[in-house]
Each structure stands twice: as C-alpha cells, then as structure tokens.
Design a protein around this motif. Sequence first.
Motif: not given
Length: 271
Positions: A192, A221, A250-254, A256, A258
């Motif tokens: 991130k 987001s 956008r950051y994709n947490q699943y 990890d 960006t």
Amino acid sequence: MKRLKVITSIGLILILSIINYVWANDSIQKDEKLLLKVFNKTEANFLEANVNFTGKILDKLVEIDELETMAEKLKDNLNILGTKRDGNFFNDMNNVKIVSEDFYDMDITNGENFRQIIISGKDKEDRTITIILSSYKDVYGNAEETDLVIDVIENKNASKIERVINRVKEVFKNFNTKPQITTCITGTFKGKLKEKDIYKKITRALQSVDAKKVEGLTDPSVISISAYSPYLKNYIYTGNKKMNINLAVRYNQYEDKTYIWLANPIITIGY
C-alpha cells in the motif's frame, strides 16, 4: 485481472451520453506511445493494456447469416486461433471467462430488430481479442445501423500495443470508418503506497507530457484524476473543458497491491 470486457463498448456509450462528453476526431498516431511514456514515469509494474475500438460500419440492419459471415472474416483478419465453442464457458469458481488458444467463443443474439454476434479468443501472441458486431433498427424512427467493437487485451508487452492498433485500424478502414479508440494501461505496486507517494508519482507522470489537472476525486478508497495534455491528440470534453488523460489509483487489500489505471482519453473499465 482475467476478464472479458464484452460490455466495454456499451459502458463507453453510456458514459459519454449521460455526462455529455463529446469525442474529437483528431489524429491519434502517437498517443499510445505517449501514454506508455506517462505510465513508465509512475514506475508501476505493467499488468495489461486494454485497447477498445468502436465505430459505425453500416447504415442498415444486417441479417444474421450475413453478420455471422462478417464476424468470421474479422476473426481471421485478427488471427484469432482455435476451433469454435458455442455459448459462454465460465469458471464456476469466480465466474471468469476461460479464454485459450484451443477455442474461440461465438455468442449469437438474433431478434427482429436487434442482432449481435460476439467472438472472443486468443491470437498467436496470447492477446485476448473480442469482436462485437451489433445490428439494430429503431422501430420508432426507422433508423438502422450496424456497429463494430474490437477489444484487445495485451498482457505480455506494452510496447506491442502500437502494432495491434495499426492492424485494427486497417479493419475499420475497410469499412471507411474511423473508430473511436480508448487505451487503458493497468499496473501495480507492491503493498500500500502512502498518499504523498501516490501524488508524487502522479505529478511526475503528468509533468512528462505537460498535462494539467482538469478534475479530481479523492476518497479513502480511490484517487482519480483527469487531465489534459497538448501532446495527446485524442481528447473528449467534460463540460467545456478538454481532457485526454484519466488516472486512478486504488489499493487492493486482499492482494496487498496498489493498482493504477492510466487511460486516454477516459477509463472505461471497472476499477
């Protein structure tokens, strides 16, 4: 990121009509190279490039057998490989279209006033290519029209985009049509990114083509910015202002990661 963007053209038409964007028909000979230059300035890892072509090719409603013949010729011209597999073939786990060099898909809709053929497959360089031929009649105004959409996804080497674009332009040239072209490059960063680092990358990228910010949106987001560069010839209007660069992060947490999307003139895929 494996997905079949069959609705890209429909989304594009809706976007441009709803918010009153207007396409300009200037030459776009070098826009793709400049867009790649902007993308490289972000230092993101290349994931894929999506190029979408849309244009009216006939002023008539075409019978389904003629439409199918046209679709097969287009498939051959674009070097789509494999044997035909009728209907949609989805991965039940995540509803993702399975596309391989062994098969291409042909989906047919045959109505009284609307006919459509969608072909999707791979070429020898592993690009995913989707062809959409839509023919319809306006029962109220009696207007008839046949449109062609060609959508190309390159996920190996962004520098090969130009060659594909030239080939597809020739297809439209055979119909005496100049297509509307949208190019979107997707990339990723590990982890991130801090907001200040994102804006540093965006600023450096836009400055590489003297682009000035037109509009922007920031929420927890996503960061989205539209800008205008005098060096990119393909542009649209937002209100009374020109824009030809659209950038989103956008950051994709699943995962990890960006994600970054960079488009000329506007992002028409989901992010």
